[in-house]
Design a protein around this motif. Structure first.
Motif, PDB file in Angstrom:
ATOM      1  N   LEU A  81      29.310  38.332  51.149  1.00 26.98           N
ATOM      2  CA  LEU A  81      30.074  39.409  50.360  1.00 26.98           C
ATOM      3  C   LEU A  81      31.454  39.224  50.325  1.00 26.98           C
ATOM      4  CD1 LEU A  81      28.037  42.510  51.448  1.00 26.98           C
ATOM      5  CD2 LEU A  81      28.272  41.433  49.037  1.00 26.98           C
ATOM      6  N   GLN A  82      32.082  38.793  51.581  1.00 20.68           N
ATOM      7  CA  GLN A  82      33.298  38.251  51.600  1.00 20.68           C
ATOM      8  C   GLN A  82      34.006  37.187  50.674  1.00 20.68           C
ATOM      9  OE1 GLN A  82      34.275  37.608  55.745  1.00 20.68           O
ATOM     10  NE2 GLN A  82      34.427  39.639  56.346  1.00 20.68           N
ATOM     11  N   ILE A  83      33.005  36.292  50.674  1.00 29.10           N
ATOM     12  CA  ILE A  83      33.016  35.141  49.677  1.00 29.10           C
ATOM     13  C   ILE A  83      33.192  35.507  48.303  1.00 29.10           C
ATOM     14  CG2 ILE A  83      32.190  32.804  48.910  1.00 29.10           C
ATOM     15  CD1 ILE A  83      31.311  32.399  52.114  1.00 29.10           C
ATOM     16  N   LEU A  84      32.038  36.424  48.031  1.00 23.67           N
ATOM     17  CA  LEU A  84      31.802  36.813  46.571  1.00 23.67           C
ATOM     18  C   LEU A  84      33.093  37.697  46.376  1.00 23.67           C
ATOM     19  CD1 LEU A  84      28.176  37.684  46.535  1.00 23.67           C
ATOM     20  CD2 LEU A  84      29.570  35.942  45.337  1.00 23.67           C
ATOM     21  N   ASN A  85      33.526  38.602  47.086  1.00 24.11           N
ATOM     22  CA  ASN A  85      34.782  39.373  46.762  1.00 24.11           C
ATOM     23  C   ASN A  85      36.139  38.368  46.562  1.00 24.11           C
ATOM     24  OD1 ASN A  85      33.544  41.828  46.947  1.00 24.11           O
ATOM     25  ND2 ASN A  85      34.023  41.991  48.938  1.00 24.11           N
ATOM     26  N   ARG A  86      36.130  37.194  47.369  1.00 28.31           N
ATOM     27  CA  ARG A  86      37.269  36.248  47.155  1.00 28.31           C
ATOM     28  C   ARG A  86      37.237  35.803  45.926  1.00 28.31           C
ATOM     29  NH1 ARG A  86      37.233  33.107  52.510  1.00 28.31           N
ATOM     30  NH2 ARG A  86      38.671  31.840  51.012  1.00 28.31           N
ATOM     31  N   LEU A  87      35.967  35.367  45.673  1.00 27.16           N
ATOM     32  CA  LEU A  87      35.926  34.567  44.231  1.00 27.16           C
ATOM     33  C   LEU A  87      36.027  35.543  42.983  1.00 27.16           C
ATOM     34  CD1 LEU A  87      34.887  31.915  43.225  1.00 27.16           C
ATOM     35  CD2 LEU A  87      32.710  32.821  43.426  1.00 27.16           C
ATOM     36  N   GLU A  88      35.607  36.821  43.304  1.00 22.45           N
ATOM     37  CA  GLU A  88      35.918  37.791  42.098  1.00 22.45           C
ATOM     38  C   GLU A  88      37.288  37.952  41.993  1.00 22.45           C
ATOM     39  OE1 GLU A  88      34.851  42.555  41.529  1.00 22.45           O
ATOM     40  OE2 GLU A  88      33.061  40.993  41.997  1.00 22.45           O
ATOM     41  N   ARG A  89      37.928  38.141  43.228  1.00 28.47           N
ATOM     42  CA  ARG A  89      39.522  38.582  42.718  1.00 28.47           C
ATOM     43  C   ARG A  89      40.109  37.196  42.339  1.00 28.47           C
ATOM     44  NH1 ARG A  89      38.895  40.703  48.054  1.00 28.47           N
ATOM     45  NH2 ARG A  89      39.438  38.673  49.072  1.00 28.47           N
ATOM     46  N   LEU A  90      40.025  36.058  42.665  1.00 26.96           N
ATOM     47  CA  LEU A  90      40.562  34.793  42.236  1.00 26.96           C
ATOM     48  C   LEU A  90      39.963  34.844  40.747  1.00 26.96           C
ATOM     49  CD1 LEU A  90      41.845  32.055  43.006  1.00 26.96           C
ATOM     50  CD2 LEU A  90      39.683  31.042  42.914  1.00 26.96           C
ATOM     51  N   GLU A  91      38.990  34.931  40.219  1.00 27.48           N
ATOM     52  CA  GLU A  91      38.610  34.947  38.681  1.00 27.48           C
ATOM     53  C   GLU A  91      39.337  36.075  38.293  1.00 27.48           C
ATOM     54  OE1 GLU A  91      34.168  35.161  38.813  1.00 27.48           O
ATOM     55  OE2 GLU A  91      33.961  33.137  39.168  1.00 27.48           O
ATOM     56  N   ALA A  92      39.681  37.221  38.696  1.00 22.78           N
ATOM     57  CA  ALA A  92      40.367  38.097  37.905  1.00 22.78           C
ATOM     58  C   ALA A  92      41.946  37.729  37.868  1.00 22.78           C
ATOM     59  CB  ALA A  92      40.384  39.271  38.543  1.00 22.78           C
ATOM     60  N   GLU A  93      42.477  37.378  39.109  1.00 19.10           N
ATOM     61  CA  GLU A  93      43.739  36.630  38.899  1.00 19.10           C
ATOM     62  C   GLU A  93      43.901  35.461  37.758  1.00 19.10           C
ATOM     63  OE1 GLU A  93      44.401  35.208  42.621  1.00 19.10           O
ATOM     64  OE2 GLU A  93      44.603  37.197  43.664  1.00 19.10           O
TER      65      GLU A  93
END
Length: 102
Positions: A81-93
């Motif tokens: 979940l931490q990895i997915l959250n980081r990936l989601e934040r990066l994609e939003a950026e």
């Protein structure tokens, strides 16, 4: 006449090579667009999914007790979940940066 045939054959071969290599060139362009951090996160996500599947297999085959499996599974899923959250934040950026460029 034979020069014309040779030229047409060469042109046809070049066209075939261009058409056949099109998907390969497109895949390379797409890979170049990935940021290094995004590539690392995607690899980490796949590795974590593999760890979760391995833990499930170990539990099913009796290598892990239920208590051990639940502890390991909970930790692995939290990390995923931490990895997915980081990936989601990066994609939003990245999306926000792409919109800003337009």
């Amino acid at each position: 006449m034979s020069v014309l045939i040779a030229a047409l054959t060469l042109a046809l071969c070049a066209l075939v090579i261009l058409v056949v290599s099109g998907p390969l060139r497109a895949a390379r362009r797409g890979a170049d667009l990935l940021s290094p951090e995004r590539g690392e996160l995607l690899a980490a996500r796949e590795a974590k999914y593999r760890e979760i599947r391995d833990a499930e297999m170990d539990f099913r085959t009796g290598k892990l007790s239920r208590a051990d499996y639940e502890l390991i599974d909970r930790d692995l899923r939290a990390e995923a979940l931490q990895i997915l959250n980081r990936l989601e934040r990066l994609e939003a950026e990245e999306l926000a940066r792409a919109d800003a460029r337009k």
